[in-house]
Design an enzyme around this catalytic site. Structure first.
Site, PDB file in Angstrom:
ATOM      1  N   TYR A  65      -1.899   3.289  -5.438  1.00 12.18           N
ATOM      2  CA  TYR A  65      -0.861   2.654  -4.624  1.00 12.18           C
ATOM      3  C   TYR A  65      -1.343   1.250  -4.255  1.00 12.18           C
ATOM      4  O   TYR A  65      -2.491   1.076  -3.854  1.00 12.18           O
ATOM      5  CB  TYR A  65      -0.617   3.485  -3.356  1.00 12.18           C
ATOM      6  N   ASP A  84      -8.166  -3.764  -5.991  1.00  7.75           N
ATOM      7  CA  ASP A  84      -7.432  -3.611  -4.741  1.00  7.75           C
ATOM      8  C   ASP A  84      -8.339  -2.864  -3.768  1.00  7.75           C
ATOM      9  O   ASP A  84      -8.473  -1.641  -3.812  1.00  7.75           O
ATOM     10  CB  ASP A  84      -6.122  -2.847  -4.981  1.00  7.75           C
ATOM     11  N   LYS A 104      -6.430  -3.767   6.257  1.00  3.32           N
ATOM     12  CA  LYS A 104      -6.996  -2.729   7.114  1.00  3.32           C
ATOM     13  C   LYS A 104      -8.193  -3.204   7.962  1.00  3.32           C
ATOM     14  O   LYS A 104      -8.005  -3.773   9.014  1.00  3.32           O
ATOM     15  CB  LYS A 104      -7.319  -1.479   6.293  1.00  3.32           C
TER      16      LYS A 104
HETATM   17  N1  PLP Z   1      -3.372  -1.206  -1.431  1.00  4.52           N
HETATM   18  C1  PLP Z   1      -3.966  -0.056  -1.087  1.00  4.52           C
HETATM   19  C2  PLP Z   1      -5.117   0.448  -1.901  1.00  4.52           C
HETATM   20  C3  PLP Z   1      -3.519   0.664   0.026  1.00  4.52           C
HETATM   21  O1  PLP Z   1      -4.118   1.812   0.354  1.00  4.52           O
HETATM   22  C4  PLP Z   1      -2.447   0.149   0.772  1.00  4.52           C
HETATM   23  C5  PLP Z   1      -1.940   0.881   1.944  1.00  4.52           C
HETATM   24  O2  PLP Z   1      -2.345   1.958   2.276  1.00  4.52           O
HETATM   25  C6  PLP Z   1      -1.858  -1.058   0.377  1.00  4.52           C
HETATM   26  C7  PLP Z   1      -2.346  -1.716  -0.730  1.00  4.52           C
HETATM   27  C8  PLP Z   1      -0.724  -1.636   1.153  1.00  4.52           C
HETATM   28  O3  PLP Z   1      -1.175  -2.087   2.379  1.00  4.52           O
HETATM   29  P1  PLP Z   1      -0.146  -2.256   3.601  1.00  4.52           P
HETATM   30  O4  PLP Z   1       0.298  -0.886   3.998  1.00  4.52           O
HETATM   31  O5  PLP Z   1      -0.957  -2.968   4.650  1.00  4.52           O
HETATM   32  O6  PLP Z   1       0.980  -3.094   3.103  1.00  4.52           O
END
Ligand code: PLP
Length: 430
Positions: free
Chosen positions: A145, A240, A268
């Site tokens: 994700y 990511d 985060k």
């Molecule tokens: N990338 C990863 C690996 C994530 O776990 C998340 C959210 O959990 C995101 C991107 C998206 O981040 P946000 O919820 O701050 O938009």
């Protein structure tokens, strides 16, 4: 049974006014059944609801709270900062300090841009990848994700070498066709895809430890394989690290696995609980971002001083020597205890772990792919989740999300969790 009167009343009101009663889907408990609790406060490793129930928290706001909730140093940094105003719309010194911290701790990030969420970070990173390479296709992995950007809400077509299909109404097919999907940890498939499309691929984006399909670790050499394919075909490798960054190691998963991506995305932890994201990488790439270069990306609240203050205070806390090895010890202690409790109850159960992040599977191991993860008994997890919740342990309300450890999870709290799990496993036998 817990008293949930106030939470139930709030959820009834919320369902009238918010889609599904929530502002982010997983909070609605749909995949484990039942209704969510509404939080009133959180401190250390604990979260307390509006009815006064306290839970040992393994969600940790989905990642930011690695130093524990309401850490006095983080709160102090925030309160000192807010006294001078909440947002300026002009540069502030804390943005520079944050950029210095991120680029020092993650050397592959020579230049960094702050944004407001992980979603914004990944969207911006693929725009940069497309702009810098002049190519359109991106590659992602099923089960990973990257936020809710259109290019990521894509599922694989009927075969590996087919183009992607929209995974949500509203995502144009013409866009999803530009996203190719691979199976995580499948070496040959990645090779095959690059043989076919290598010169059209702008970037490969990957969660270096998958935290959105429970918790899947890369096989030895897998990230190096992707690195080599990207280098050979002049495609960019994007890690990511929204979830893994500053968590699985001070320098993130790229430090843990010894890989240098071209671009990285964060969120985060660097906001310490405030809304934040960032992307960064090679200087020659990042200098193509506006206003240094032509690739546009902007944000009214980007680099917000309050978010920077909370994030910087958190980054300071996690740099204490031994911080991450302590987190690994806690993670191992808990996972070993849970596995033993399941074994004693004769329940098929498996854990995966990296420092401060772990997966709970209701199946035998190993779990090395998204297909393996999907074979976990999600209905059983849902029952386990609720028995744990009733005993004061808050796990992820989904069988397919990683759990998070904070430095505030004491041995006593871990033992309480294991004891609760013994009762929960026993209840699953009936
Ligand atoms: N990338 C990863 C690996 C994530 O776990 C998340 C959210 O959990 C995101 C991107 C998206 O981040 P946000 O919820 O701050 O938009």
């Amino acid at each position: 049974m817990r008293n949930t009167t106030q939470s139930d009343q709030l959820f009834a009101r919320a369902k009238e006014l918010l889609p599904g009663g929530v502002n982010s889907p997983v909070r609605a408990f749909k995949s484990v059944g039942g209704d969510p609790f509404f939080a009133k406060r959180a401190y250390g490793a604990m979260i307390e609801d509006v009815d006064g129930n306290a839970y040992i928290d393994y969600v940790g706001s989905w990642g930011p709270m690695i130093a524990g909730h309401a850490h006095p140093q983080v709160l102090q940094a925030v309160s000192e900062t807010i006294a001078d105003g909440l947002s300026f719309g002009t540069p502030n010194p804390l943005e520079v300090t944050m950029a210095e911290e991120i680029t020092r701790l993650v050397p592959s990030c020579e230049v960094v841009r702050m944004v407001n969420s992980g979603t914004e970070a990944t969207l911006s990173a693929i725009r940069l990848a497309r702009g810098a390479t002049g190519r359109s296709k991106i590659v992602k992995f099923s089960g990973c994700y990257h936020g809710h950007g259109d290019s990521f809400l894509v599922k694989a077509g009927s075969g590996v070498l087919t183009l992607g299909l929209p995974n949500s109404p509203g995502v144009p097919a013409a866009l999803s066709e530009l996203t190719l999907t691979l199976d995580y940890n499948d070496f040959d498939q990645a090779q095959e895809l690059f043989d076919e499309y290598g010169d059209d691929i702008a970037a490969v984006i990957i969660e270096p430890v998958v935290g959105n399909a429970n918790c899947i670790l890369p096989k030895p050499g897998y990230h190096q394989h992707l690195r080599d394919l990207c280098t050979k075909h002049d495609a960019l490798l994007i890690f990511d690290e929204v979830m893994t960054g500053f968590r699985v190691s001070l320098g993130g998963a790229q430090e843990l696995f010894g890989i240098t991506p071209d671009l990285s995305t964060f969120g985060k932890i660097i906001g310490g609980g405030m809304p934040v994201g960032a992307y960064g990488g090679r200087r020659d790439l990042m200098k193509q971002i506006a206003p240094a270069g032509p690739i546009y990306q902007a944000g009214t609240l980007s680099g917000n001083p309050v978010a920077m203050a909370a994030g910087l205070a958190t980054l300071k806390l996690i740099q204490r020597p031994g911080f991450h090895s302590e987190l690994l010890d806690k993670t191992n202690y808990l996972c070993d205890g849970l596995e033993q409790a399941a074994k004693d109850a004769n329940i098929a159960f498996h854990t995966t772990r990296v420092p401060a992040m772990f997966g709970l599977y209701f199946r035998e191991g190993p779990v090395e792919s998204f297909a393996d993860a999907l074979q976990s008994d999600a209905a059983r997890y849902g029952r386990f989740f609720h028995v744990m919740l009733d005993q004061g342990v808050f796990l992820a309300p989904s069988a397919f999300e990683a759990a998070f450890m904070s430095i505030e999870h004491s041995k006593d709290l871990l033992d309480q969790t294991i004891a609760a799990a013994r009762a929960a496993f026993a209840s699953l036998q009936s």
